[in-house]
Write an enzyme that holds these catalytic residues in place. Sequence first.
Site, PDB file in Angstrom:
ATOM      1  N   GLY A   1       0.898  -1.696   0.419  1.00 37.61           N
ATOM      2  CA  GLY A   1      -0.065  -0.132   0.281  1.00 37.61           C
ATOM      3  C   GLY A   1       1.035   1.263   0.030  1.00 37.61           C
ATOM      4  O   GLY A   1       1.987   0.833   0.219  1.00 37.61           O
TER       5      GLY A   1
ATOM      6  N   GLN B   1       3.092   9.848   1.008  1.00 31.32           N
ATOM      7  CA  GLN B   1       4.322   8.797   0.761  1.00 31.32           C
ATOM      8  C   GLN B   1       5.235   9.316  -0.799  1.00 31.32           C
ATOM      9  O   GLN B   1       6.049   9.413  -1.187  1.00 31.32           O
ATOM     10  CB  GLN B   1       4.737   7.218   0.737  1.00 31.32           C
ATOM     11  CG  GLN B   1       3.924   7.391   1.913  1.00 31.32           C
ATOM     12  CD  GLN B   1       3.828   5.474   2.266  1.00 31.32           C
ATOM     13  OE1 GLN B   1       2.795   4.874   1.959  1.00 31.32           O
ATOM     14  NE2 GLN B   1       5.214   4.920   2.333  1.00 31.32           N
TER      15      GLN B   1
ATOM     16  N   CYS C   1       7.125  -0.015   5.686  1.00 30.41           N
ATOM     17  CA  CYS C   1       7.445   0.827   5.155  1.00 30.41           C
ATOM     18  C   CYS C   1       7.809   0.893   4.585  1.00 30.41           C
ATOM     19  O   CYS C   1       9.134   1.032   4.320  1.00 30.41           O
ATOM     20  CB  CYS C   1       6.786   1.843   5.951  1.00 30.41           C
ATOM     21  SG  CYS C   1       5.830   3.586   5.318  1.00 30.41           S
ATOM     22  N   LEU C   2       7.538   1.223   3.028  1.00 24.84           N
ATOM     23  CA  LEU C   2       8.231   1.899   2.374  1.00 24.84           C
ATOM     24  C   LEU C   2       8.728   2.983   2.342  1.00 24.84           C
ATOM     25  O   LEU C   2      10.165   3.356   1.649  1.00 24.84           O
ATOM     26  CB  LEU C   2       7.833   2.031   0.854  1.00 24.84           C
ATOM     27  CG  LEU C   2       6.625   1.153  -0.234  1.00 24.84           C
ATOM     28  CD1 LEU C   2       6.280   1.071  -1.343  1.00 24.84           C
ATOM     29  CD2 LEU C   2       7.914  -0.376  -0.270  1.00 24.84           C
TER      30      LEU C   2
ATOM     31  N   HIS D   1      -2.640   1.149   8.629  1.00 26.99           N
ATOM     32  CA  HIS D   1      -1.158   1.579   7.928  1.00 26.99           C
ATOM     33  C   HIS D   1      -1.023   2.938   7.710  1.00 26.99           C
ATOM     34  O   HIS D   1      -0.411   4.089   8.188  1.00 26.99           O
ATOM     35  CB  HIS D   1      -0.229   0.901   7.661  1.00 26.99           C
ATOM     36  CG  HIS D   1       0.729   0.803   7.931  1.00 26.99           C
ATOM     37  ND1 HIS D   1       1.805   0.460   7.987  1.00 26.99           N
ATOM     38  CD2 HIS D   1       1.642   1.559   6.762  1.00 26.99           C
ATOM     39  CE1 HIS D   1       3.609   1.192   7.604  1.00 26.99           C
ATOM     40  NE2 HIS D   1       3.054   1.649   6.861  1.00 26.99           N
ATOM     41  N   GLU D   2      -1.868   2.515   6.064  1.00 23.44           N
ATOM     42  CA  GLU D   2      -2.161   3.484   5.211  1.00 23.44           C
ATOM     43  C   GLU D   2      -2.856   4.807   5.810  1.00 23.44           C
ATOM     44  O   GLU D   2      -2.273   6.200   5.646  1.00 23.44           O
ATOM     45  CB  GLU D   2      -2.503   3.194   3.951  1.00 23.44           C
ATOM     46  CG  GLU D   2      -2.218   2.402   3.384  1.00 23.44           C
ATOM     47  CD  GLU D   2      -0.247   2.205   2.882  1.00 23.44           C
ATOM     48  OE1 GLU D   2      -0.218   3.504   3.193  1.00 23.44           O
ATOM     49  OE2 GLU D   2      -0.119   0.873   3.089  1.00 23.44           O
TER      50      GLU D   2
ATOM     51  N   HIS E   1      -0.940   7.268   8.267  1.00 24.72           N
ATOM     52  CA  HIS E   1       0.121   7.720   7.896  1.00 24.72           C
ATOM     53  C   HIS E   1      -0.721   9.641   6.835  1.00 24.72           C
ATOM     54  O   HIS E   1       0.240  10.577   6.659  1.00 24.72           O
ATOM     55  CB  HIS E   1       0.380   7.499   5.873  1.00 24.72           C
ATOM     56  CG  HIS E   1       1.652   6.731   5.736  1.00 24.72           C
ATOM     57  ND1 HIS E   1       3.118   7.162   6.608  1.00 24.72           N
ATOM     58  CD2 HIS E   1       1.768   5.771   5.011  1.00 24.72           C
ATOM     59  CE1 HIS E   1       3.686   5.875   5.611  1.00 24.72           C
ATOM     60  NE2 HIS E   1       2.954   5.167   5.665  1.00 24.72           N
TER      61      HIS E   1
HETATM   62 ZN   LIG Z   1       4.043   3.144   5.162  1.00 27.24          ZN
END
Ligand SMILES: [Zn+2]
Length: 176
Positions: free
Chosen positions: A48, A53, A94-95, A136-137, A140
Amino acid sequence: MSFRSLEYYGSEILRKQSRELDCSTEQDFIEILINDMKRILYTENGLGLAAPQSGENVRLFILNPEELDLSGHSVFINPNIEISGTLIKDEEGCLSIPGIFELVKRPSNVSLTALDENGRSFSLELDEYTARAAQHEHDHLEGILFIDRLSPIRKRIIRKRLSEIKKEYRSGKRIL
Ligand SMILES: [Zn+2]
């Protein structure tokens, strides 16, 4: 033509609260943003990605429908989540924070309401890793990272790696 690129730990954008989107007046912006976000997500093989991000503080995230059970959905605009169930510990990454994978406790179930890429409202009941990914998203969009949810001891253990990522990000080097 330049595309948006991935923001890493150390970017102030990741720490800001994101604003709501207006699907009737911001159509073009949203469409291009979703394309850029999908490009980043699939290039990085992620589960995701949230708009901050990719450099935009707006309330939108995407999830990878090939990896998660999403009933055909992948785009979540102005999402609202209600959490329920028992707390479950599972590994997250996380990316934007490459190389760090830690166990995080989160509620097992999510009721999610959002707008899709056409501005249409829908609701989903999520469980297992899909419920975790949505939380998680959604975090953000509030400027919260999964590492904020770790115990003080785990935070201390990853501190060095975090400062490395921040330093590389600030110097503009490619982060590995
Ligand atoms: Zn993340």
